[in-house]
Design a protein around this motif. Structure first.
Motif, PDB file in Angstrom:
ATOM      1  N   ALA A 172     -10.076  79.622   6.325  1.00  0.00           N
ATOM      2  CA  ALA A 172     -10.516  78.568   7.250  1.00  0.00           C
ATOM      3  C   ALA A 172      -9.407  78.223   8.228  1.00  0.00           C
ATOM      4  O   ALA A 172      -9.652  78.038   9.431  1.00  0.00           O
ATOM      5  N   SER A 173      -8.174  78.162   7.737  1.00  0.00           N
ATOM      6  CA  SER A 173      -7.024  77.872   8.601  1.00  0.00           C
ATOM      7  C   SER A 173      -6.807  78.990   9.622  1.00  0.00           C
ATOM      8  O   SER A 173      -6.533  78.727  10.798  1.00  0.00           O
ATOM      9  N   LEU A 174      -6.929  80.237   9.193  1.00  0.00           N
ATOM     10  CA  LEU A 174      -6.792  81.374  10.112  1.00  0.00           C
ATOM     11  C   LEU A 174      -7.876  81.326  11.187  1.00  0.00           C
ATOM     12  O   LEU A 174      -7.603  81.534  12.370  1.00  0.00           O
ATOM     13  N   ASN A 175      -9.105  81.056  10.786  1.00  0.00           N
ATOM     14  CA  ASN A 175     -10.202  80.955  11.754  1.00  0.00           C
ATOM     15  C   ASN A 175      -9.916  79.869  12.785  1.00  0.00           C
ATOM     16  O   ASN A 175     -10.125  80.066  13.983  1.00  0.00           O
ATOM     17  N   LYS A 176      -9.418  78.736  12.309  1.00  0.00           N
ATOM     18  CA  LYS A 176      -9.121  77.615  13.218  1.00  0.00           C
ATOM     19  C   LYS A 176      -7.935  77.951  14.122  1.00  0.00           C
ATOM     20  O   LYS A 176      -8.004  77.757  15.346  1.00  0.00           O
ATOM     21  N   ASN A 177      -6.853  78.469  13.564  1.00  0.00           N
ATOM     22  CA  ASN A 177      -5.635  78.772  14.337  1.00  0.00           C
ATOM     23  C   ASN A 177      -5.876  79.848  15.388  1.00  0.00           C
ATOM     24  O   ASN A 177      -5.279  79.829  16.468  1.00  0.00           O
ATOM     25  N   LEU A 178      -6.710  80.831  15.065  1.00  0.00           N
ATOM     26  CA  LEU A 178      -6.897  81.980  15.929  1.00  0.00           C
ATOM     27  C   LEU A 178      -8.180  81.934  16.766  1.00  0.00           C
ATOM     28  O   LEU A 178      -8.353  82.718  17.691  1.00  0.00           O
ATOM     29  N   GLY A 179      -9.078  81.026  16.415  1.00  0.00           N
ATOM     30  CA  GLY A 179     -10.359  80.965  17.110  1.00  0.00           C
ATOM     31  C   GLY A 179     -11.180  82.223  16.867  1.00  0.00           C
ATOM     32  O   GLY A 179     -11.923  82.673  17.722  1.00  0.00           O
ATOM     33  N   LEU A 180     -11.061  82.773  15.665  1.00  0.00           N
ATOM     34  CA  LEU A 180     -11.773  83.995  15.290  1.00  0.00           C
ATOM     35  C   LEU A 180     -12.697  83.729  14.130  1.00  0.00           C
ATOM     36  O   LEU A 180     -12.598  82.687  13.476  1.00  0.00           O
ATOM     37  N   ASN A 181     -13.567  84.670  13.856  1.00  0.00           N
ATOM     38  CA  ASN A 181     -14.450  84.572  12.710  1.00  0.00           C
ATOM     39  C   ASN A 181     -14.034  85.635  11.686  1.00  0.00           C
ATOM     40  O   ASN A 181     -14.518  86.747  11.729  1.00  0.00           O
TER      41      ASN A 181
END
Length: 183
Positions: A172-181
């Protein structure tokens, strides 16, 4: 044979070690849009390769092929039609909590693969939990930026993260930080 030797000469130009010390394979495709040839070159140290083959042979196992985790997973997903073959897919595999492999495939072609060590500490059950999402985010950004510059691809359509156990808060943090799915 001219094509084969041409690729070997090209590889020798860019590798910091002797090709005689390697076991390698390559694939290529003609990229008509960019008027260039994409070459995917995979290599392993001959001594390490022979050591692992010997272990399998001594165990009575017949080795038919060897490939990295990311390439094997992509091939499995490709064969079982788990995604649109026109997509650009990135597979990230985290092994032992410290070895991260990035592999990107565009139109079914393995464009780029890279392995990094996230930590120099010995692998442990806790190692993966200690991998910071900031460090992963940074490595993913660097990897994607390089990939986009080299292959002139606007974006990666799908990112698949594979690990023995996955910390959902980290994803979830990676998705938020990177704007990726990341799945």
């Amino acid at each position: 044979l001219d094509g084969f030797f041409g690729y070997i000469l090209l590889v020798k130009k860019y590798l910091p070690f002797r090709t005689e010390d390697l076991v390698f394979d390559y694939q290529y495709r003609l990229n008509k849009e960019l008027n260039k040839t994409d070459v995917f070159y995979v290599a392993a140290n001959r001594n390490n390769f022979d050591k692992y083959l010997s272990l399998f042979k001594d165990s009575g196992v017949r080795v038919r092929t060897i490939e990295s985790a990311g390439l094997a997973l992509f091939r499995l997903l490709w064969l079982t039609r788990q995604f649109d073959p026109k997509q650009t897919i990135m597979v990230m595999t985290l092994q032992d909590g410290i070895d991260l492999e990035f592999s990107v495939f565009s139109l079914g072609f393995p464009c780029f693969s890279r392995e990094i060590k996230l930590s120099q500490t010995p692998p442990s059950v806790e190692a993966q939990e200690n991998v910071s999402s900031e460090r992963l985010s940074s490595e993913i950004r660097v990897f994607l930026d390089y990939f986009k510059r080299q292959f002139l691809v606007n974006s990666v359509d799908r990112i698949i993260f594979v690990a023995k156990s996955v910390n959902l808060d980290m994803i979830a943090s990676l998705n938020k930080n990177l704007g990726l799915n990341i799945q």
